[in-house]
Design a protein around this motif. Structure first.
Motif, mmCIF file in Angstrom:
data_model
loop_
_atom_site.group_PDB
_atom_site.id
_atom_site.type_symbol
_atom_site.label_atom_id
_atom_site.label_comp_id
_atom_site.label_asym_id
_atom_site.label_seq_id
_atom_site.Cartn_x
_atom_site.Cartn_y
_atom_site.Cartn_z
ATOM 1 N N PRO A 90 0.854 -1.214 -0.078
ATOM 2 C CA PRO A 90 0.357 -0.678 0.220
ATOM 3 C C PRO A 90 1.033 1.265 -0.226
ATOM 4 C CG PRO A 90 -0.643 -1.557 1.433
ATOM 5 C CD PRO A 90 0.780 -1.724 1.405
ATOM 6 N N THR A 91 1.689 1.164 0.413
ATOM 7 C CA THR A 91 2.906 2.865 0.964
ATOM 8 C C THR A 91 3.694 3.095 -0.691
ATOM 9 O OG1 THR A 91 4.012 1.598 2.430
ATOM 10 C CG2 THR A 91 2.203 2.861 3.349
ATOM 11 N N SER A 92 3.969 1.956 -0.786
ATOM 12 C CA SER A 92 5.577 1.453 -2.166
ATOM 13 C C SER A 92 4.660 0.340 -2.513
ATOM 14 C CB SER A 92 6.835 1.810 -1.518
ATOM 15 O OG SER A 92 6.631 0.082 -0.192
ATOM 16 N N PRO A 93 4.069 0.674 -3.665
ATOM 17 C CA PRO A 93 3.420 -0.196 -5.197
ATOM 18 C C PRO A 93 5.246 -0.428 -6.070
ATOM 19 C CG PRO A 93 2.118 1.454 -4.985
ATOM 20 C CD PRO A 93 3.352 1.820 -3.349
ATOM 21 N N GLU A 94 5.410 -1.554 -6.640
ATOM 22 C CA GLU A 94 6.229 -0.969 -7.628
ATOM 23 C C GLU A 94 6.136 -1.161 -8.942
ATOM 24 O OE1 GLU A 94 8.785 -4.572 -7.868
ATOM 25 O OE2 GLU A 94 9.187 -4.245 -4.900
ATOM 26 N N VAL A 95 4.813 -1.257 -9.334
ATOM 27 C CA VAL A 95 4.078 -0.520 -10.710
ATOM 28 C C VAL A 95 2.806 0.163 -10.495
ATOM 29 C CG1 VAL A 95 2.952 -1.864 -12.635
ATOM 30 C CG2 VAL A 95 4.202 -2.959 -11.083
ATOM 31 N N LEU A 96 2.799 1.579 -10.972
ATOM 32 C CA LEU A 96 1.626 1.976 -10.965
ATOM 33 C C LEU A 96 1.640 2.365 -11.930
ATOM 34 C CD1 LEU A 96 0.319 4.528 -8.756
ATOM 35 C CD2 LEU A 96 2.211 6.196 -9.943
ATOM 36 N N HIS A 97 0.431 1.989 -11.910
ATOM 37 C CA HIS A 97 -0.288 2.330 -13.336
ATOM 38 C C HIS A 97 -1.358 3.657 -13.547
ATOM 39 C CE1 HIS A 97 -3.070 0.457 -16.399
ATOM 40 N NE2 HIS A 97 -3.043 1.524 -17.303
ATOM 41 N N LEU A 98 -1.457 5.252 -14.325
ATOM 42 C CA LEU A 98 -1.484 6.109 -14.473
ATOM 43 C C LEU A 98 -3.040 5.770 -15.961
ATOM 44 C CD1 LEU A 98 0.662 8.413 -13.010
ATOM 45 C CD2 LEU A 98 -0.868 7.252 -12.144
ATOM 46 N N SER A 99 -3.870 6.513 -15.930
ATOM 47 C CA SER A 99 -4.511 7.394 -16.889
ATOM 48 C C SER A 99 -5.281 9.013 -16.895
ATOM 49 C CB SER A 99 -5.904 5.802 -17.359
ATOM 50 O OG SER A 99 -5.448 4.919 -17.398
ATOM 51 N N PHE A 100 -4.957 9.433 -18.085
ATOM 52 C CA PHE A 100 -4.733 11.067 -18.074
ATOM 53 C C PHE A 100 -5.548 10.596 -19.403
ATOM 54 C CE2 PHE A 100 -0.283 10.014 -19.136
ATOM 55 C CZ PHE A 100 -0.489 10.554 -20.622
ATOM 56 N N ASP A 101 -6.478 11.393 -19.558
ATOM 57 C CA ASP A 101 -7.351 12.825 -20.075
ATOM 58 C C ASP A 101 -7.383 13.905 -20.364
ATOM 59 O OD1 ASP A 101 -8.474 12.802 -22.729
ATOM 60 O OD2 ASP A 101 -10.592 11.118 -22.543
ATOM 61 N N PHE A 102 -7.959 14.863 -21.060
ATOM 62 C CA PHE A 102 -8.210 16.670 -20.987
ATOM 63 C C PHE A 102 -10.302 15.487 -21.012
ATOM 64 C CE2 PHE A 102 -4.993 18.462 -22.107
ATOM 65 C CZ PHE A 102 -5.127 19.586 -21.690
ATOM 66 N N ALA A 103 -11.066 16.522 -20.310
ATOM 67 C CA ALA A 103 -12.257 16.160 -20.235
ATOM 68 C C ALA A 103 -13.219 17.735 -21.242
ATOM 69 C CB ALA A 103 -13.119 16.490 -18.287
ATOM 70 N N GLN A 104 -14.870 18.380 -21.147
ATOM 71 C CA GLN A 104 -15.035 18.602 -21.960
ATOM 72 C C GLN A 104 -14.793 20.333 -20.718
ATOM 73 O OE1 GLN A 104 -18.925 17.840 -23.099
ATOM 74 N NE2 GLN A 104 -18.393 16.713 -25.071
ATOM 75 N N GLN A 105 -14.131 21.407 -20.977
ATOM 76 C CA GLN A 105 -13.966 22.501 -20.416
ATOM 77 C C GLN A 105 -15.610 22.873 -19.899
ATOM 78 O OE1 GLN A 105 -12.838 25.282 -23.086
ATOM 79 N NE2 GLN A 105 -14.765 26.036 -24.225
ATOM 80 N N ILE A 106 -15.439 23.553 -18.152
ATOM 81 C CA ILE A 106 -16.482 23.491 -17.675
ATOM 82 C C ILE A 106 -16.815 25.579 -18.234
ATOM 83 C CG2 ILE A 106 -17.371 23.587 -15.629
ATOM 84 C CD1 ILE A 106 -15.939 21.506 -14.995
ATOM 85 N N HIS A 107 -18.078 26.071 -17.754
ATOM 86 C CA HIS A 107 -18.428 26.794 -18.271
ATOM 87 C C HIS A 107 -18.267 27.382 -16.229
ATOM 88 C CE1 HIS A 107 -18.107 25.885 -22.402
ATOM 89 N NE2 HIS A 107 -17.707 27.128 -22.236
ATOM 90 N N PHE A 108 -18.412 29.420 -16.368
ATOM 91 C CA PHE A 108 -18.853 29.566 -14.704
ATOM 92 C C PHE A 108 -18.765 31.403 -15.470
ATOM 93 C CE2 PHE A 108 -14.010 29.436 -14.512
ATOM 94 C CZ PHE A 108 -14.351 30.834 -13.655
ATOM 95 N N PRO A 109 -19.637 31.606 -14.555
ATOM 96 C CA PRO A 109 -21.120 30.819 -13.537
ATOM 97 C C PRO A 109 -22.031 30.237 -13.952
ATOM 98 C CG PRO A 109 -21.776 33.397 -13.689
ATOM 99 C CD PRO A 109 -20.411 32.887 -14.531
ATOM 100 N N ASN A 110 -22.140 29.232 -13.354
ATOM 101 C CA ASN A 110 -23.617 27.989 -13.964
ATOM 102 C C ASN A 110 -24.582 27.795 -12.758
ATOM 103 O OD1 ASN A 110 -24.113 25.337 -15.714
ATOM 104 N ND2 ASN A 110 -23.605 24.899 -13.176
ATOM 105 N N SER A 111 -25.597 27.854 -12.978
ATOM 106 C CA SER A 111 -26.837 27.623 -11.803
ATOM 107 C C SER A 111 -27.690 26.498 -12.947
ATOM 108 C CB SER A 111 -27.787 29.119 -11.417
ATOM 109 O OG SER A 111 -28.763 28.626 -11.091
#
Length: 594
Positions: free
Chosen positions: A359-380
């Motif tokens: 749990p503290t020091s895994p020898e294998v780390l699997h990461l997935s990354f991506d962009f999402a659609q942009q968020i607009h604000f203000p929003n109600s």
């Protein structure tokens, strides 16, 4: 095996299923005690079926409310038995010409009655019929010396009733076995006609008057199949739960079952036939030809799949060899996509197991990354009219998901701090994450989609090679999923963020950060602003990685055709390339100097 075999079998099964509409009519079991004085015995209905028993058993939950209901029923049953024993049955078959119910053991009555109440209708019927067969007098022994057959037929045949070796009256027998007089009379009549056999309702296997014929069912199935032959698209694969050798046929999105039914009604009118109702039409469709379905509207589809669909749809009049060739191309593409998906799932399981073991020091780390659609604000969620015409502020959302522990860091990029969505932006955020989450003794597995401008480019491969060369990571494997088949964990977490965003009033970037952090109950979504909201300090520094790393590494030719890149510290400056998951590995030197 021919597909028509399954369809004809399903048609016959659907047609025979109409006979189940007529079932045995329920018979009341609330009757007077024979020999008693105007008192009723409330016993269960005659039609206590096995299905209702199964449902009751499945719905039993050990809750306080269920306990109260069961306790009330037990109290009611106990009072009923006590009342019967105290008042008696009214006969004189007991010792000293007292009622027979007075001489019976209460525990024996409770035990037998409870057993009978738990029996199904068939089991209870067989129990009573067995008692009739055992204790009823034979007809020959009680026939009068008369030559008239009608007199012999109408002669009553005496029946003796026993319980625990003691003779009892009819009323006590019926009460102990939890059966009403009408139900018992029907069993006696059945026994006279059919002897010791199960009761069978006369309407069993009899179709109701409004049931459609088998020929009508076949004509409906034929219409649906012909309509699908003209308009549907045959796809390799099948629908879940259907025969593996029945190919799926998908109608266009606008051709719903209601649309096809309207065409069926038009065809019936032209042929001067009576059309069945829409519900019956859809029932037959679902039962007999479920492999014919309608496509669902979707976005972010695979360009190759859509191109294959168009090619297959235009091959109706082409030779079978060319049709088969186009279908094989589609199957090959789907096979490659499935293999990449299996590899992704395998690496996710491997990372999860590693987190569980270390749990503290895994020898294998699997990461997935991506962009999402942009968020607009203000929003109600309750938007006022004038707000619609204002230009909102934009916030980019970039997620890096750790597949092992199921947590995702979501980088919030305000409009004023947005460097674009190119390779330098992605590498800068990935570098910020890896500096705080990894160490030099780890194997790093990276997954991303096929966006060339953001992920699949020479700058990203150069960064992986630079990280291994500088001793920050032991091994890095960079994998890209097939374009159009890239749904993975970041999209799931983005969906949770968008779900919470649509229901929350958002006015500032701080509100967006709060939405991200509260989008999951377990804290699996974590917000990370590139600029500190309160102090304005830069949390994520933007670097020109592509310009800097190009001084040390060569460009990989035709990089877009490869889906797997691996760099290892045992071979510094060398990248292992694979076109697909199970392709041969190619070594390529990218370092410009030793």
């Amino acid at each position: 095996m021919d597909d028509s075999y399954f369809e004809s079998d399903l048609i016959e099964q659907f047609h025979l299923a109409e006979s189940d509409y007529q079932i045995r009519s329920p018979v009341s079991r609330c009757d007077k005690i024979p020999g008693g004085e105007s008192e009723t015995i409330e016993t269960p209905d005659d039609e206590w079926s096995q299905d209702s028993e199964d449902e009751a058993t499945e719905d039993e939950m050990e809750t306080y409310e269920d306990y109260k209901v069961s306790t009330l029923e037990e109290d009611k049953e106990a009072k009923l038995i006590d009342s019967f024993i105290s008042k008696g049955c009214g006969c004189s078959l007991g010792p000293g010409k007292h009622p027979c119910s007075k001489s019976l053991d209460r525990n024996a009555i409770v035990y037998t009655r409870n057993n009978c109440l738990e029996m199904s209708t068939v089991e209870l019927d067989m129990l009573i019929l067995a008692n009739l067969d055992a204790h009823r007098h034979k007809k020959k022994s009680c026939q009068l010396a008369s030559t008239s057959d009608s007199e012999n037929a109408s002669q009553r045949v005496p029946i003796d009733y026993y319980f625990g070796g003691n003779q009892i009256c009819k009323g006590t027998f019926l009460f102990i076995h939890a059966i009403g007089p009408k139900h018992y009379k029907n069993l006696v009549t059945h026994f006279d006609k059919n002897d010791l056999t199960l009761r069978r309702h006369e309407n069993t296997k009899r179709l109701p008057a409004n049931a459609i014929s088998l020929g009508k069912t076949k004509s409906i199935v034929s219409f649906i199949k012909n309509f699908a032959t003209i308009h549907a698209l045959p796809l390799p694969g099948r629908l879940p739960g259907q025969y593996s050798d029945v190919k799926s046929l998908l109608l266009p999105t606008h051709m719903s079952k209601r649309f096809v039914y309207r065409q069926y009604c038009v065809a019936c009118t032209e042929n001067r036939e009576i059309a069945v109702c829409r519900r019956k039409f859809e029932d037959i469709w679902s039962e007999v030809v479920p492999h014919i379905a309608t496509m669902k509207p979707a976005t972010d589809l695979c360009e190759i799949c859509q191109g294959t669909i168009v090619r297959v749809m235009r091959s109706v009049n082409l030779p079978d060899s060319e049709k088969s060739q186009r279908l094989k191309e589609a199957e090959l593409h789907l096979t490659l996509a499935r293999q990449e998906r299996e590899l992704y799932n395998t690496e996710c399981l491997r990372a999860a197991l590693e987190i569980k073991l270390h749990p503290t020091s895994p020898e294998v780390l699997h990461l997935s990354f991506d962009f999402a659609q942009q968020i607009h604000f203000p929003n109600s969620p309750q938007q006022v009219g004038p707000l619609y015409f204002l230009a909102p502020r934009k916030c980019q959302l970039f997620g890096i998901c750790s597949e092992g522990n199921g947590k995702q860091v979501n980088y919030l990029i305000d409009e004023s701090d947005n460097p674009g969505k190119g390779a330098n932006c992605v590498i800068s955020m990935l570098h910020h994450y890896l500096d705080s989450k990894t160490d030099a003794n780890q194997d790093l597995l990276l997954h991303a989609d096929n966006a060339v401008g953001q992920n699949k480019n020479n700058a990203m491969v150069h960064y992986c090679a630079w990280r291994v060369l500088t001793g920050q990571t032991r091994t890095i494997k960079l994998s890209f999923m097939i374009a159009g088949h890239t749904k993975f964990s970041p999209d799931r977490f983005f969906g949770l963020v968008k779900k919470a965003y649509r229901r929350t009033s958002v006015s500032t970037l701080y509100d967006i950060e709060k939405v991200v952090n509260t989008s999951t109950t377990g804290g699996n979504n974590v917000a990370q602003s590139t600029v500190d909201i309160s102090s304005g300090k830069q949390n994520v520094n933007w670097y020109n990685w592509s310009g800097h790393l190009s001084n040390f590494f060569h460009v990989i030719p035709a990089i877009t055709k490869y889906h797997h890149f691996r760099v290892d510290k045992s071979a510094p400056g060398v990248v292992s390339l694979k076109e697909y998951a199970y392709s041969d590995e190619i070594k390529h030197i990218i370092a410009k100097c030793d």
